[in-house]
Scaffold this motif. Structure first.
Motif, PDB file in Angstrom:
ATOM      1  N   LYS A 198       0.858  -1.190   0.000  1.00  0.00           N
ATOM      2  CA  LYS A 198       0.000   0.000   0.000  1.00  0.00           C
ATOM      3  C   LYS A 198       0.892   1.237   0.000  1.00  0.00           C
ATOM      4  CE  LYS A 198      -4.311  -1.720   1.935  1.00  0.00           C
ATOM      5  NZ  LYS A 198      -5.352  -1.527   2.970  1.00  0.00           N
ATOM      6  N   ARG A 199       1.523   1.400  -1.137  1.00  0.00           N
ATOM      7  CA  ARG A 199       2.506   2.461  -1.319  1.00  0.00           C
ATOM      8  C   ARG A 199       2.142   3.303  -2.533  1.00  0.00           C
ATOM      9  NH1 ARG A 199       6.506  -0.505  -2.982  1.00  0.00           N
ATOM     10  NH2 ARG A 199       7.479  -0.894  -0.966  1.00  0.00           N
ATOM     11  N   LEU A 200       2.170   4.626  -2.357  1.00  0.00           N
ATOM     12  CA  LEU A 200       2.117   5.558  -3.473  1.00  0.00           C
ATOM     13  C   LEU A 200       3.514   6.131  -3.623  1.00  0.00           C
ATOM     14  CD1 LEU A 200      -1.165   7.463  -2.529  1.00  0.00           C
ATOM     15  CD2 LEU A 200      -0.940   5.571  -4.147  1.00  0.00           C
ATOM     16  N   ILE A 201       3.974   6.321  -4.874  1.00  0.00           N
ATOM     17  CA  ILE A 201       5.329   6.841  -5.026  1.00  0.00           C
ATOM     18  C   ILE A 201       5.343   8.082  -5.912  1.00  0.00           C
ATOM     19  CG2 ILE A 201       6.409   4.598  -4.626  1.00  0.00           C
ATOM     20  CD1 ILE A 201       6.945   4.389  -7.579  1.00  0.00           C
ATOM     21  N   PHE A 202       6.302   8.934  -5.631  1.00  0.00           N
ATOM     22  CA  PHE A 202       6.598  10.107  -6.449  1.00  0.00           C
ATOM     23  C   PHE A 202       8.031   9.960  -6.915  1.00  0.00           C
ATOM     24  CE2 PHE A 202       8.773  14.124  -6.906  1.00  0.00           C
ATOM     25  CZ  PHE A 202       7.911  14.888  -7.670  1.00  0.00           C
ATOM     26  N   ILE A 203       8.273  10.159  -8.218  1.00  0.00           N
ATOM     27  CA  ILE A 203       9.622  10.064  -8.775  1.00  0.00           C
ATOM     28  C   ILE A 203       9.904  11.344  -9.553  1.00  0.00           C
ATOM     29  CG2 ILE A 203      11.189   8.774 -10.272  1.00  0.00           C
ATOM     30  CD1 ILE A 203       9.268   6.359  -9.946  1.00  0.00           C
ATOM     31  N   LYS A 223      -3.586  13.178   5.666  1.00  0.00           N
ATOM     32  CA  LYS A 223      -2.732  12.474   6.630  1.00  0.00           C
ATOM     33  C   LYS A 223      -3.496  11.408   7.414  1.00  0.00           C
ATOM     34  CE  LYS A 223      -1.331  14.808  10.239  1.00  0.00           C
ATOM     35  NZ  LYS A 223      -0.583  15.717  11.128  1.00  0.00           N
ATOM     36  N   LYS A 224      -4.602  11.784   7.998  1.00  0.00           N
ATOM     37  CA  LYS A 224      -5.385  10.834   8.800  1.00  0.00           C
ATOM     38  C   LYS A 224      -5.965   9.732   7.919  1.00  0.00           C
ATOM     39  CE  LYS A 224      -9.260  10.575  12.060  1.00  0.00           C
ATOM     40  NZ  LYS A 224     -10.352  11.336  12.734  1.00  0.00           N
ATOM     41  N   PHE A 225      -6.477  10.109   6.750  1.00  0.00           N
ATOM     42  CA  PHE A 225      -7.086   9.146   5.825  1.00  0.00           C
ATOM     43  C   PHE A 225      -6.059   8.104   5.369  1.00  0.00           C
ATOM     44  CE2 PHE A 225      -7.963   7.900   1.401  1.00  0.00           C
ATOM     45  CZ  PHE A 225      -9.214   7.329   1.542  1.00  0.00           C
ATOM     46  N   LEU A 226      -4.844   8.541   5.040  1.00  0.00           N
ATOM     47  CA  LEU A 226      -3.805   7.611   4.604  1.00  0.00           C
ATOM     48  C   LEU A 226      -3.458   6.626   5.716  1.00  0.00           C
ATOM     49  CD1 LEU A 226      -1.386  10.006   2.658  1.00  0.00           C
ATOM     50  CD2 LEU A 226      -2.918   8.308   1.675  1.00  0.00           C
ATOM     51  N   SER A 227      -3.303   7.142   6.925  1.00  0.00           N
ATOM     52  CA  SER A 227      -2.962   6.287   8.072  1.00  0.00           C
ATOM     53  C   SER A 227      -4.045   5.246   8.330  1.00  0.00           C
ATOM     54  CB  SER A 227      -2.755   7.130   9.327  1.00  0.00           C
ATOM     55  OG  SER A 227      -1.633   7.972   9.192  1.00  0.00           O
ATOM     56  N   GLU A 228      -5.287   5.682   8.282  1.00  0.00           N
ATOM     57  CA  GLU A 228      -6.406   4.756   8.539  1.00  0.00           C
ATOM     58  C   GLU A 228      -6.489   3.656   7.491  1.00  0.00           C
ATOM     59  OE1 GLU A 228      -9.438   7.917  10.792  1.00  0.00           O
ATOM     60  OE2 GLU A 228      -9.730   7.413   8.671  1.00  0.00           O
ATOM     61  N   ASN A 229      -6.028   3.947   6.266  1.00  0.00           N
ATOM     62  CA  ASN A 229      -6.093   2.963   5.190  1.00  0.00           C
ATOM     63  C   ASN A 229      -4.765   2.250   4.941  1.00  0.00           C
ATOM     64  OD1 ASN A 229      -8.875   3.120   3.583  1.00  0.00           O
ATOM     65  ND2 ASN A 229      -8.382   5.167   4.350  1.00  0.00           N
ATOM     66  N   GLY A 230      -3.777   2.535   5.789  1.00  0.00           N
ATOM     67  CA  GLY A 230      -2.502   1.822   5.709  1.00  0.00           C
ATOM     68  C   GLY A 230      -1.607   2.229   4.552  1.00  0.00           C
ATOM     69  N   TYR A 231      -1.833   3.417   3.968  1.00  0.00           N
ATOM     70  CA  TYR A 231      -1.044   3.868   2.824  1.00  0.00           C
ATOM     71  C   TYR A 231       0.108   4.775   3.255  1.00  0.00           C
ATOM     72  CZ  TYR A 231      -3.872   2.151  -1.085  1.00  0.00           C
ATOM     73  OH  TYR A 231      -4.498   1.354  -2.012  1.00  0.00           O
ATOM     74  N   VAL A 232       1.207   4.730   2.505  1.00  0.00           N
ATOM     75  CA  VAL A 232       2.327   5.642   2.708  1.00  0.00           C
ATOM     76  C   VAL A 232       2.733   6.230   1.356  1.00  0.00           C
ATOM     77  CG1 VAL A 232       3.218   4.410   4.721  1.00  0.00           C
ATOM     78  CG2 VAL A 232       4.088   3.842   2.426  1.00  0.00           C
ATOM     79  N   LEU A 233       3.446   7.355   1.402  1.00  0.00           N
ATOM     80  CA  LEU A 233       4.016   7.971   0.208  1.00  0.00           C
ATOM     81  C   LEU A 233       5.530   7.907   0.316  1.00  0.00           C
ATOM     82  CD1 LEU A 233       4.080   9.779  -2.366  1.00  0.00           C
ATOM     83  CD2 LEU A 233       3.947  11.757  -0.819  1.00  0.00           C
ATOM     84  N   GLU A 234       6.176   7.393  -0.746  1.00  0.00           N
ATOM     85  CA  GLU A 234       7.638   7.394  -0.819  1.00  0.00           C
ATOM     86  C   GLU A 234       8.057   8.325  -1.954  1.00  0.00           C
ATOM     87  OE1 GLU A 234       8.440   2.884   0.925  1.00  0.00           O
ATOM     88  OE2 GLU A 234       9.098   3.387  -1.117  1.00  0.00           O
ATOM     89  N   ILE A 235       8.998   9.233  -1.650  1.00  0.00           N
ATOM     90  CA  ILE A 235       9.456  10.234  -2.609  1.00  0.00           C
ATOM     91  C   ILE A 235      10.872   9.883  -3.053  1.00  0.00           C
ATOM     92  CG2 ILE A 235      10.023  12.672  -2.946  1.00  0.00           C
ATOM     93  CD1 ILE A 235       7.868  13.359  -0.889  1.00  0.00           C
ATOM     94  N   SER A 276       3.982  -1.164  -6.180  1.00  0.00           N
ATOM     95  CA  SER A 276       3.273  -0.026  -5.580  1.00  0.00           C
ATOM     96  C   SER A 276       1.855   0.032  -6.126  1.00  0.00           C
ATOM     97  CB  SER A 276       4.003   1.294  -5.891  1.00  0.00           C
ATOM     98  OG  SER A 276       5.270   1.321  -5.264  1.00  0.00           O
ATOM     99  N   LYS A 277       0.960   0.590  -5.334  1.00  0.00           N
ATOM    100  CA  LYS A 277      -0.436   0.703  -5.765  1.00  0.00           C
ATOM    101  C   LYS A 277      -0.629   1.812  -6.793  1.00  0.00           C
ATOM    102  CE  LYS A 277      -2.576  -2.389  -3.099  1.00  0.00           C
ATOM    103  NZ  LYS A 277      -3.315  -3.540  -3.674  1.00  0.00           N
ATOM    104  N   GLY A 278       0.194   2.876  -6.707  1.00  0.00           N
ATOM    105  CA  GLY A 278       0.010   3.974  -7.643  1.00  0.00           C
ATOM    106  C   GLY A 278       1.191   4.927  -7.637  1.00  0.00           C
ATOM    107  N   ILE A 279       1.283   5.728  -8.705  1.00  0.00           N
ATOM    108  CA  ILE A 279       2.317   6.753  -8.807  1.00  0.00           C
ATOM    109  C   ILE A 279       1.626   8.113  -8.860  1.00  0.00           C
ATOM    110  CG2 ILE A 279       2.387   6.566 -11.345  1.00  0.00           C
ATOM    111  CD1 ILE A 279       5.374   7.281 -11.181  1.00  0.00           C
ATOM    112  N   LEU A 280       2.230   9.114  -8.211  1.00  0.00           N
ATOM    113  CA  LEU A 280       1.663  10.462  -8.157  1.00  0.00           C
ATOM    114  C   LEU A 280       2.506  11.410  -8.999  1.00  0.00           C
ATOM    115  CD1 LEU A 280       0.894  10.795  -4.324  1.00  0.00           C
ATOM    116  CD2 LEU A 280      -0.557   9.845  -6.128  1.00  0.00           C
TER     117      LEU A 280
END
Length: 383
Positions: A198-203, A223-235, A276-280
């Motif tokens: 459950k990872r979103l990434i920015f490259i 912030k709260k919504f991501l935490s509740e759904n177990g998602y993180v953002l990696e840059i 990853s689940k998605g890219i931003l």
């Protein structure tokens, strides 16, 4: 002979520029030579620099002194930064004219310094050039209209870019040609979408144009919504805004959901993209981002601002979601919409992504089409 001139080969971190030159060398080495003014040198390149150009400017008597002075006047611009850029390119041109011939052809990769250099070369010895533009070199740091007018034609990577160039610089439609970029096929070791992290990434570069402010402010809102759904953002990336981002993460207490990873090699990025689940993509301006092509290749849906040619690679509702409201609020709404989608629907995005990549963005196929056209005899002759 044809010459490919650029400041971005070799690169410290290999990207699509390096892949294109490597492919060109492998497939058309008899037809093309590489001229580079990259800080990183490579023996097989023709390496040019302004120190050598300054010497040749004053010692080379092959060019009439009055012609040198006439062209030198074109350096000056109301904008001091443009004047400095033009002066730099003038001396680079001087470093080239001792080995270039009038009947050669230059392909200037980027509309910034390489194309301005090509313009001065043409003015000095008459060598024709084709100019290539991508994103910020079209929308933010373009050359003057006269530089574009002097090109035989201009290549770009997106239909939106062509539309902008023809309208903004009043160019004929046939003067601008679209050749898609692509990514190299390197196997499809992709994690099944349902099992992905459950990872979103920015490259990308950590710069204003990449919409880093939009990205972080949208995460503050979620912030709260991501935490509740177990998602993180990696840059993944580096740039002048790194320290500012680090402070923002601390002040807004985002350290549980946002992780700065710095630059990593392409193998590592492929590994992250395929799991990853998605890219931003939160940019204010783009051509067609290579990272989105990579995302297609690895079946990773995208949530992206609809700028430049992005809509030519992110098919809204098919391979990802496009954001039309270029604000943090607008971007956050699209991220939330994506996360709330059923996994089966996201999995359809993932499968569609690879199919679109295979059809439109295979590097080998696209480069072959491009250089077969650039290699035609009429390219030099004026066709």
């Amino acid at each position: 002979m044809k010459y490919y001139i650029t400041h971005s080969y070799p690169e410290k971190f290999q990207t699509f520029n390096s892949e294109e030159v490597d492919w060109l060398r492998e497939n058309f080495s008899q037809d093309w030579k590489i001229i580079s003014f990259s800080k990183i040198k490579k023996d097989e390149n023709i390496n040019i620099n302004i120190v050598s150009g300054i010497k040749k400017c004053f010692l080379n008597n092959d060019i009439n002194v009055f012609l040198k002075l006439k062209i030198f006047k074109e350096i000056f611009d109301k904008n001091i930064k443009n004047t400095i850029r033009n002066l730099y390119c003038y001396f680079l041109a001087m470093d080239c004219i001792t080995f270039l011939k009038k009947d050669d052809l230059i392909y200037s990769y980027w509309l910034t310094r390489p194309t301005i250099t090509a313009y001065f070369i043409k003015k000095l010895i008459g060598t024709e050039y084709i100019a290539n533009g991508h994103g910020s070199d079209i929308y933010i740091y373009p050359p003057s209209k006269k530089v574009l007018d002097e090109a035989k034609f201009i290549t770009t990577i997106a239909q939106k870019n062509k539309e902008y160039l023809t309208k903004q610089f009043k160019l004929l439609n046939e003067k601008v040609k679209v050749y898609r970029l692509g990514t190299k096929f390197k196997g499809q070791d992709i994690t099944e979408y349902i099992n992905r992290s459950k990872r979103l990434i920015f490259i990308g570069r950590l710069e204003k144009v990449k919409g880093i402010d939009i990205l972080l402010e949208s995460i503050v809102l979620l912030k709260k919504f991501l935490s509740e759904n177990g998602y993180v953002l990696e840059i993944y990336g580096d740039g002048s805004l790194k320290r500012k981002i680090e402070r923002k993460i601390l002040v807004e207490k985002l350290d549980k959901v946002v992780f700065l990873k710095g630059w990593v090699d392409q193998n590592k990025l492929r590994e992250k993209l395929s799991d990853s689940k998605g890219i931003l993509l939160s940019s204010y301006s783009e051509g067609i981002p290579v990272t989105l092509m990579q995302a297609l290749q690895y079946g990773t849906p995208a949530i992206a601002n609809n700028v430049g040619g992005v809509a030519e690679v992110v098919f809204d509702g098919t391979t990802g979601l496009l954001n039309e409201v270029i604000t943090a609020k607008g971007f956050s709404i699209k991220i939330k919409e994506f996360i709330e989608m059923e996994d089966m629907e996201k999995e359809k995005f993932s499968k569609n992504s690879f199919e679109k990549w295979n059809k439109y963005y295979r590097l080998e196929k696209n480069l072959n089409e491009k250089y077969l056209n650039l290699n035609k005899k009429e390219t030099i002759g004026g066709g």
